[in-house]
Design a protein around this motif. Structure first.
Motif, PDB file in Angstrom:
ATOM      1  N   ILE A 103     -37.558 -14.646 -43.135  1.00 46.37           N
ATOM      2  CA  ILE A 103     -36.577 -15.029 -42.130  1.00 46.37           C
ATOM      3  C   ILE A 103     -35.165 -14.699 -42.601  1.00 46.37           C
ATOM      4  O   ILE A 103     -34.834 -14.846 -43.768  1.00 46.37           O
ATOM      5  N   ALA A 104     -34.354 -14.248 -41.675  1.00 45.81           N
ATOM      6  CA  ALA A 104     -32.949 -13.924 -41.954  1.00 45.81           C
ATOM      7  C   ALA A 104     -32.128 -14.283 -40.726  1.00 45.81           C
ATOM      8  O   ALA A 104     -31.584 -13.421 -40.043  1.00 45.81           O
ATOM      9  N   PRO A 105     -32.043 -15.572 -40.405  1.00 41.65           N
ATOM     10  CA  PRO A 105     -31.437 -15.973 -39.131  1.00 41.65           C
ATOM     11  C   PRO A 105     -29.926 -15.784 -39.093  1.00 41.65           C
ATOM     12  O   PRO A 105     -29.239 -15.920 -40.110  1.00 41.65           O
ATOM     13  N   ASN A 106     -29.432 -15.462 -37.923  1.00 44.59           N
ATOM     14  CA  ASN A 106     -27.993 -15.483 -37.660  1.00 44.59           C
ATOM     15  C   ASN A 106     -27.734 -16.744 -36.837  1.00 44.59           C
ATOM     16  O   ASN A 106     -27.986 -16.767 -35.642  1.00 44.59           O
ATOM     17  N   PRO A 107     -27.258 -17.838 -37.475  1.00 46.46           N
ATOM     18  CA  PRO A 107     -27.172 -19.134 -36.789  1.00 46.46           C
ATOM     19  C   PRO A 107     -26.275 -19.142 -35.564  1.00 46.46           C
ATOM     20  O   PRO A 107     -26.409 -20.011 -34.704  1.00 46.46           O
ATOM     21  N   SER A 108     -25.340 -18.200 -35.487  1.00 45.14           N
ATOM     22  CA  SER A 108     -24.410 -18.199 -34.352  1.00 45.14           C
ATOM     23  C   SER A 108     -24.737 -17.131 -33.317  1.00 45.14           C
ATOM     24  O   SER A 108     -23.981 -16.935 -32.369  1.00 45.14           O
ATOM     25  N   LEU A 271     -28.716 -28.567 -37.233  1.00 39.49           N
ATOM     26  CA  LEU A 271     -30.020 -27.972 -36.975  1.00 39.49           C
ATOM     27  C   LEU A 271     -29.825 -26.644 -36.268  1.00 39.49           C
ATOM     28  O   LEU A 271     -29.194 -26.586 -35.213  1.00 39.49           O
ATOM     29  N   ASN A 272     -30.344 -25.580 -36.850  1.00 39.90           N
ATOM     30  CA  ASN A 272     -30.324 -24.273 -36.202  1.00 39.90           C
ATOM     31  C   ASN A 272     -31.635 -24.106 -35.457  1.00 39.90           C
ATOM     32  O   ASN A 272     -32.692 -23.928 -36.053  1.00 39.90           O
ATOM     33  N   TYR A 273     -31.579 -24.195 -34.130  1.00 43.71           N
ATOM     34  CA  TYR A 273     -32.788 -24.086 -33.323  1.00 43.71           C
ATOM     35  C   TYR A 273     -32.691 -22.888 -32.399  1.00 43.71           C
ATOM     36  O   TYR A 273     -31.871 -22.840 -31.490  1.00 43.71           O
ATOM     37  N   GLY A 274     -33.519 -21.894 -32.688  1.00 39.07           N
ATOM     38  CA  GLY A 274     -33.576 -20.704 -31.834  1.00 39.07           C
ATOM     39  C   GLY A 274     -32.265 -19.961 -31.740  1.00 39.07           C
ATOM     40  O   GLY A 274     -31.967 -19.357 -30.708  1.00 39.07           O
ATOM     41  N   GLY A 275     -31.449 -20.000 -32.812  1.00 32.69           N
ATOM     42  CA  GLY A 275     -30.180 -19.274 -32.805  1.00 32.69           C
ATOM     43  C   GLY A 275     -29.006 -20.087 -32.304  1.00 32.69           C
ATOM     44  O   GLY A 275     -27.892 -19.564 -32.206  1.00 32.69           O
ATOM     45  N   THR A 276     -29.216 -21.380 -32.022  1.00 31.36           N
ATOM     46  CA  THR A 276     -28.135 -22.256 -31.569  1.00 31.36           C
ATOM     47  C   THR A 276     -28.032 -23.453 -32.507  1.00 31.36           C
ATOM     48  O   THR A 276     -29.057 -24.057 -32.867  1.00 31.36           O
ATOM     49  N   LEU A 277     -26.812 -23.812 -32.898  1.00 32.01           N
ATOM     50  CA  LEU A 277     -26.619 -24.947 -33.790  1.00 32.01           C
ATOM     51  C   LEU A 277     -26.493 -26.242 -32.991  1.00 32.01           C
ATOM     52  O   LEU A 277     -25.781 -26.313 -31.992  1.00 32.01           O
ATOM     53  N   PHE A 334     -26.766 -24.663 -45.372  1.00 30.47           N
ATOM     54  CA  PHE A 334     -27.273 -23.300 -45.225  1.00 30.47           C
ATOM     55  C   PHE A 334     -27.397 -22.857 -43.771  1.00 30.47           C
ATOM     56  O   PHE A 334     -27.608 -21.670 -43.511  1.00 30.47           O
ATOM     57  N   ASN A 335     -27.304 -23.782 -42.826  1.00 27.29           N
ATOM     58  CA  ASN A 335     -27.541 -23.441 -41.412  1.00 27.29           C
ATOM     59  C   ASN A 335     -28.904 -22.771 -41.239  1.00 27.29           C
ATOM     60  O   ASN A 335     -29.087 -21.885 -40.406  1.00 27.29           O
ATOM     61  N   ASN A 336     -29.845 -23.224 -42.055  1.00 23.69           N
ATOM     62  CA  ASN A 336     -31.188 -22.649 -42.082  1.00 23.69           C
ATOM     63  C   ASN A 336     -32.130 -23.776 -42.480  1.00 23.69           C
ATOM     64  O   ASN A 336     -32.026 -24.318 -43.580  1.00 23.69           O
TER      65      ASN A 336
END
Length: 410
Positions: A103-108, A271-277, A334-336
């Motif tokens: 995984i390499a999420p972009n939280p925003s 919580l980063n859920y589906g790309g939304t904080l 970490f926003n992850n």
């Protein structure tokens, strides 16, 4: 790249293949990864073949394409799911294929996208993946979630640094938190897992019927059925092979009786859920169900999450994590969830894990329901631990024992 980075990367890849997946000779491996991780995927593929893998497959994806779909597709288009792909995953699971999810999420990434459309896409995906999720939640196959840092993710963690410096610092932090920054990584992980298993054994021996949580904004009671058990994040698949599905991991966990959760709980990390904080949120539980909630940021996303299905507003996991741990001690958000949940005690909305039930793999849905097992298409962890958290355990005779004080094991 300097020699230290190369050595750490080598150990990280070894950890993924030999501890996380514990890949066996003549076993197949499927790697799901973002396109940005292609070089590291090649590195892991080499390690896998050196470990005796029969065949290594890759499934690359691009988060930007997901964003484009959410912005441009019709609502009907968002309901389309590639069922052929899901059938392929199920077929591979039936054939004991190991699964690595990098995984390499972009939280925003999805901050400006309509939360309703994001919720619709997440719901369609979760429902379509429900059958395969049983292989994961039940620990039937070897699977692993591990992180690959990108500049986009690193920027949200270290906004004061340049993209390049932020990514380098995030790599260093991942090496530190996964214990791959020093020699004898595999041996140190074996010791770490043994220590977590000892904690789980102590909790099981105590046979607590309830846990009482108190902290800033939190006054929560969670009940348990006697048939459930505490475990560490070391599972054993249907072939009898142990594996560690999360790297890093600092938790011991179990499942609650879904109807025996009461009180108020407040998040301590985003919580980063589906790309939304979702930030600064709280929930009120009555007889297991969320009956009220609030959030300073991401309210609509949280609302859609809780309405995903009937089980989404009940709990499916309870995890204990000390405030004094490598991840927590970095003092980094970490926003992850993979990292933030292992820096903090957490609980999860949605699907319960049958590995936390005695003989859980052999029980039918009616038998699981009888012990308060929560069914849902989703499973979303959120963090509630801090240096101010206290947890007490209640035994069958009503006596109370301290388990956590000031966020750490007593």
């Amino acid at each position: 790249m300097n020699a230290r980075y190369t050595d750490n990367l080598e150990r990280y890849a070894d950890l993924i293949v030999h501890v996380g997946l514990n890949l066996q000779k003549d076993q197949e491996l499927l790697i799901s990864a973002p396109i940005s991780a292609y070089e590291f995927v090649r590195h892991i593929t080499i390690k896998a073949y050196e470990a005796g893998a029969l065949h290594v497959m890759t499934d690359f994806y691009d988060e930007e394409l997901k964003k484009i779909r959410l912005e441009k597709s019709s609502e009907e288009g968002l309901k389309v799911f590639p069922h052929w792909k899901q059938k392929g995953y199920i077929e591979m699971a039936e054939n004991n294929v190991a699964l690595l999810n990098l995984i390499a999420p972009n939280p925003s990434l999805l901050r400006e996208v309509d939360p309703g459309r994001v919720a619709l896409l997440n719901k369609v995906s979760a429902e379509a993946s429900k059958e395969f999720s049983a292989y994961i939640g039940g620990g039937k196959i070897s699977w692993l979630i591990a992180a690959y840092p990108t500049e986009e993710w690193a920027e949200t963690v270290f906004p004061e640094l340049s993209k390049t410096d932020a990514a380098e610092k995030l790599w260093d932090t991942i090496f530190y938190t996964t214990r791959t920054d020093r020699e004898q990584t595999v041996e140190r992980w074996e010791q770490h897992i043994n220590e977590l298993n000892e904690k789980a054994s102590l909790l099981n021996d105590a046979q607590y019927t309830k846990l009482h949580y108190t902290g800033p904004g939190t006054n929560l009671t969670i009940g348990f059925h006697p048939q459930t058990k505490w475990i560490s994040a070391q599972f054993t698949n249907d072939k009898g092979i142990p594996f560690v599905p999360n790297l890093p991991t600092e938790e011991v966990f179990t499942i609650p009786d879904k109807t025996s959760v009461n009180g108020v709980v407040t998040s301590t990390k985003p919580l980063n859920y589906g790309g939304t904080l979702i930030k600064d949120f709280s929930m009120t539980f009555k007889d297991g169900k969320v009956v009220d909630f609030s959030a300073k940021e991401g309210y609509d996303t949280l609302k859609n999450l809780l309405n995903a299905d009937e089980g989404a507003s009940y709990l499916g996991e309870v995890a204990l994590v000390p405030h004094n741990s490598p991840i927590s001690n970095t003092n980094i958000i970490f926003n992850n969830t993979l990292f933030d949940e292992n820096a903090s005690c957490h609980i999860a909305l949605g699907r319960a894990l049958s590995v936390c039930v005695e003989n859980g793999k052999e029980l039918n849905p009616e038998e699981l329901n009888a012990i308060g097992f929560n069914e849902s298409a989703i499973h979303v962890d959120f963090m509630i631990g801090s240096g101010d958290l206290a947890i007490d355990g209640e035994k069958p005779d009503g006596t109370i024992h301290p388990i956590f004080r000031n966020g750490d094991w007593v």
